[in-house]
Design a protein around this motif. Sequence first.
Motif, PDB file in Angstrom:
ATOM      1  N   MET A   1       0.906  -1.349  -0.104  1.00 24.18           N
ATOM      2  CA  MET A   1       0.012  -0.008  -0.153  1.00 24.18           C
ATOM      3  C   MET A   1       1.001   1.396   0.088  1.00 24.18           C
ATOM      4  SD  MET A   1      -3.050   0.934   0.024  1.00 24.18           S
ATOM      5  CE  MET A   1      -4.232   2.103   0.523  1.00 24.18           C
ATOM      6  N   VAL A   2       1.683   1.150   0.921  1.00 25.35           N
ATOM      7  CA  VAL A   2       2.682   2.504   0.813  1.00 25.35           C
ATOM      8  C   VAL A   2       3.334   2.676  -0.349  1.00 25.35           C
ATOM      9  CG1 VAL A   2       4.672   3.534   2.423  1.00 25.35           C
ATOM     10  CG2 VAL A   2       2.924   2.432   3.384  1.00 25.35           C
ATOM     11  N   ILE A   3       3.988   1.341  -0.920  1.00 21.91           N
ATOM     12  CA  ILE A   3       4.763   1.549  -2.399  1.00 21.91           C
ATOM     13  C   ILE A   3       3.842   2.094  -3.242  1.00 21.91           C
ATOM     14  CG2 ILE A   3       5.963   0.232  -3.962  1.00 21.91           C
ATOM     15  CD1 ILE A   3       6.896  -1.672  -1.606  1.00 21.91           C
ATOM     16  N   TRP A   4       2.707   1.724  -3.313  1.00 21.67           N
ATOM     17  CA  TRP A   4       1.786   2.141  -4.346  1.00 21.67           C
ATOM     18  C   TRP A   4       1.397   3.629  -4.089  1.00 21.67           C
ATOM     19  CZ3 TRP A   4      -0.009   0.897  -8.820  1.00 21.67           C
ATOM     20  CH2 TRP A   4      -1.034   1.353  -9.447  1.00 21.67           C
ATOM     21  N   LEU A   5       1.271   4.244  -2.919  1.00 26.83           N
ATOM     22  CA  LEU A   5       1.145   5.557  -2.698  1.00 26.83           C
ATOM     23  C   LEU A   5       2.320   6.258  -3.303  1.00 26.83           C
ATOM     24  CD1 LEU A   5      -0.671   7.755  -1.489  1.00 26.83           C
ATOM     25  CD2 LEU A   5       0.527   7.295   0.704  1.00 26.83           C
ATOM     26  N   ILE A   6       3.679   5.863  -2.946  1.00 28.22           N
ATOM     27  CA  ILE A   6       4.886   6.583  -3.212  1.00 28.22           C
ATOM     28  C   ILE A   6       4.711   6.542  -4.872  1.00 28.22           C
ATOM     29  CG2 ILE A   6       7.245   6.336  -3.451  1.00 28.22           C
ATOM     30  CD1 ILE A   6       7.133   5.190  -0.324  1.00 28.22           C
ATOM     31  N   ILE A   7       4.260   5.655  -5.485  1.00 28.81           N
ATOM     32  CA  ILE A   7       4.534   5.448  -7.060  1.00 28.81           C
ATOM     33  C   ILE A   7       3.319   6.424  -7.815  1.00 28.81           C
ATOM     34  CG2 ILE A   7       3.937   4.140  -9.006  1.00 28.81           C
ATOM     35  CD1 ILE A   7       5.076   1.713  -7.334  1.00 28.81           C
ATOM     36  N   ILE A   8       2.376   6.481  -7.093  1.00 29.74           N
ATOM     37  CA  ILE A   8       1.373   7.109  -7.686  1.00 29.74           C
ATOM     38  C   ILE A   8       1.491   8.954  -7.243  1.00 29.74           C
ATOM     39  CG2 ILE A   8      -1.267   8.124  -7.200  1.00 29.74           C
ATOM     40  CD1 ILE A   8      -0.762   5.792  -8.770  1.00 29.74           C
ATOM     41  N   GLY A   9       2.058   9.185  -6.043  1.00 29.96           N
ATOM     42  CA  GLY A   9       2.612  10.375  -5.762  1.00 29.96           C
ATOM     43  C   GLY A   9       3.820  10.739  -6.396  1.00 29.96           C
ATOM     44  N   ALA A  10       4.739  10.007  -6.762  1.00 28.48           N
ATOM     45  CA  ALA A  10       5.801  10.244  -7.744  1.00 28.48           C
ATOM     46  C   ALA A  10       5.219  10.911  -8.976  1.00 28.48           C
ATOM     47  CB  ALA A  10       6.705   9.286  -7.938  1.00 28.48           C
ATOM     48  N   ALA A  11       4.327   9.933  -9.680  1.00 24.14           N
ATOM     49  CA  ALA A  11       3.785  10.223 -10.904  1.00 24.14           C
ATOM     50  C   ALA A  11       2.805  11.436 -10.819  1.00 24.14           C
ATOM     51  CB  ALA A  11       2.866   9.068 -11.438  1.00 24.14           C
ATOM     52  N   ALA A  12       1.990  11.867  -9.760  1.00 22.79           N
ATOM     53  CA  ALA A  12       1.304  12.843  -9.873  1.00 22.79           C
ATOM     54  C   ALA A  12       2.027  13.918  -9.536  1.00 22.79           C
ATOM     55  CB  ALA A  12       0.048  12.889  -8.611  1.00 22.79           C
ATOM     56  N   GLY A  13       3.145  14.058  -8.644  1.00 27.60           N
ATOM     57  CA  GLY A  13       3.962  15.075  -8.433  1.00 27.60           C
ATOM     58  C   GLY A  13       4.754  15.754  -9.770  1.00 27.60           C
ATOM     59  N   PHE A  14       5.101  14.715 -10.528  1.00 33.28           N
ATOM     60  CA  PHE A  14       5.745  14.869 -11.680  1.00 33.28           C
ATOM     61  C   PHE A  14       4.985  15.597 -12.759  1.00 33.28           C
ATOM     62  CE2 PHE A  14       6.971  13.516 -16.008  1.00 33.28           C
ATOM     63  CZ  PHE A  14       8.156  13.847 -16.249  1.00 33.28           C
ATOM     64  N   LEU A  15       4.007  14.846 -12.866  1.00 33.82           N
ATOM     65  CA  LEU A  15       2.888  15.667 -13.652  1.00 33.82           C
ATOM     66  C   LEU A  15       2.502  17.195 -13.195  1.00 33.82           C
ATOM     67  CD1 LEU A  15       0.601  12.836 -14.627  1.00 33.82           C
ATOM     68  CD2 LEU A  15       2.272  13.915 -16.074  1.00 33.82           C
ATOM     69  N   ALA A  16       2.450  17.354 -12.167  1.00 35.28           N
ATOM     70  CA  ALA A  16       2.032  18.506 -11.556  1.00 35.28           C
ATOM     71  C   ALA A  16       3.081  19.443 -11.534  1.00 35.28           C
ATOM     72  CB  ALA A  16       1.520  18.539 -10.081  1.00 35.28           C
ATOM     73  N   THR A  17       4.242  19.299 -11.350  1.00 33.56           N
ATOM     74  CA  THR A  17       5.659  20.204 -11.663  1.00 33.56           C
ATOM     75  C   THR A  17       5.641  20.419 -13.004  1.00 33.56           C
ATOM     76  OG1 THR A  17       6.978  18.088 -11.365  1.00 33.56           O
ATOM     77  CG2 THR A  17       6.704  19.378  -9.444  1.00 33.56           C
ATOM     78  N   ARG A  18       5.418  19.455 -13.949  1.00 37.28           N
ATOM     79  CA  ARG A  18       5.484  19.849 -15.471  1.00 37.28           C
ATOM     80  C   ARG A  18       4.347  20.819 -15.610  1.00 37.28           C
ATOM     81  NH1 ARG A  18       9.544  18.531 -13.888  1.00 37.28           N
ATOM     82  NH2 ARG A  18      10.934  16.817 -14.584  1.00 37.28           N
ATOM     83  N   ILE A  19       3.070  20.503 -15.415  1.00 34.36           N
ATOM     84  CA  ILE A  19       2.121  21.462 -15.640  1.00 34.36           C
ATOM     85  C   ILE A  19       2.147  22.521 -15.125  1.00 34.36           C
ATOM     86  CG2 ILE A  19      -0.310  21.843 -15.518  1.00 34.36           C
ATOM     87  CD1 ILE A  19      -0.760  18.750 -15.268  1.00 34.36           C
ATOM     88  N   MET A  20       2.706  23.115 -13.991  1.00 34.46           N
ATOM     89  CA  MET A  20       2.993  24.275 -13.611  1.00 34.46           C
ATOM     90  C   MET A  20       4.277  24.877 -13.874  1.00 34.46           C
ATOM     91  SD  MET A  20       0.129  24.750 -11.757  1.00 34.46           S
ATOM     92  CE  MET A  20       0.516  26.235 -10.906  1.00 34.46           C
TER      93      MET A  20
END
Length: 78
Positions: A1-20
């Motif tokens: 569960m924690v690993i999945w949250l880190i993977i999703i968090g990394a993807a979401a953070g990466f996309l958000a930083t690129r968009i912004m």
Amino acid sequence: MVIWLIIIGAAAGFLATRIMHVRMGVVETVLLGMAGAVIGGLVLRVLITVTGALAGLVGAVLGAVLLIWLWQTYVRRK
């Protein structure tokens, strides 16, 4: 569960930083994405709950209208 949250968090953070158009380190990007996932998940749950309640109200009104129409058409024949 924690690993999945880190993977999703990394993807979401990466996309958000690129968009912004923001440059951040890997740790900050993952933490930002994880926090965004929690906030976004809560907001989505609230919206789904509210829309679910409104959909229930609309369904109830349509059901009542149908029953009134059936009552007037078949039970109370004049």
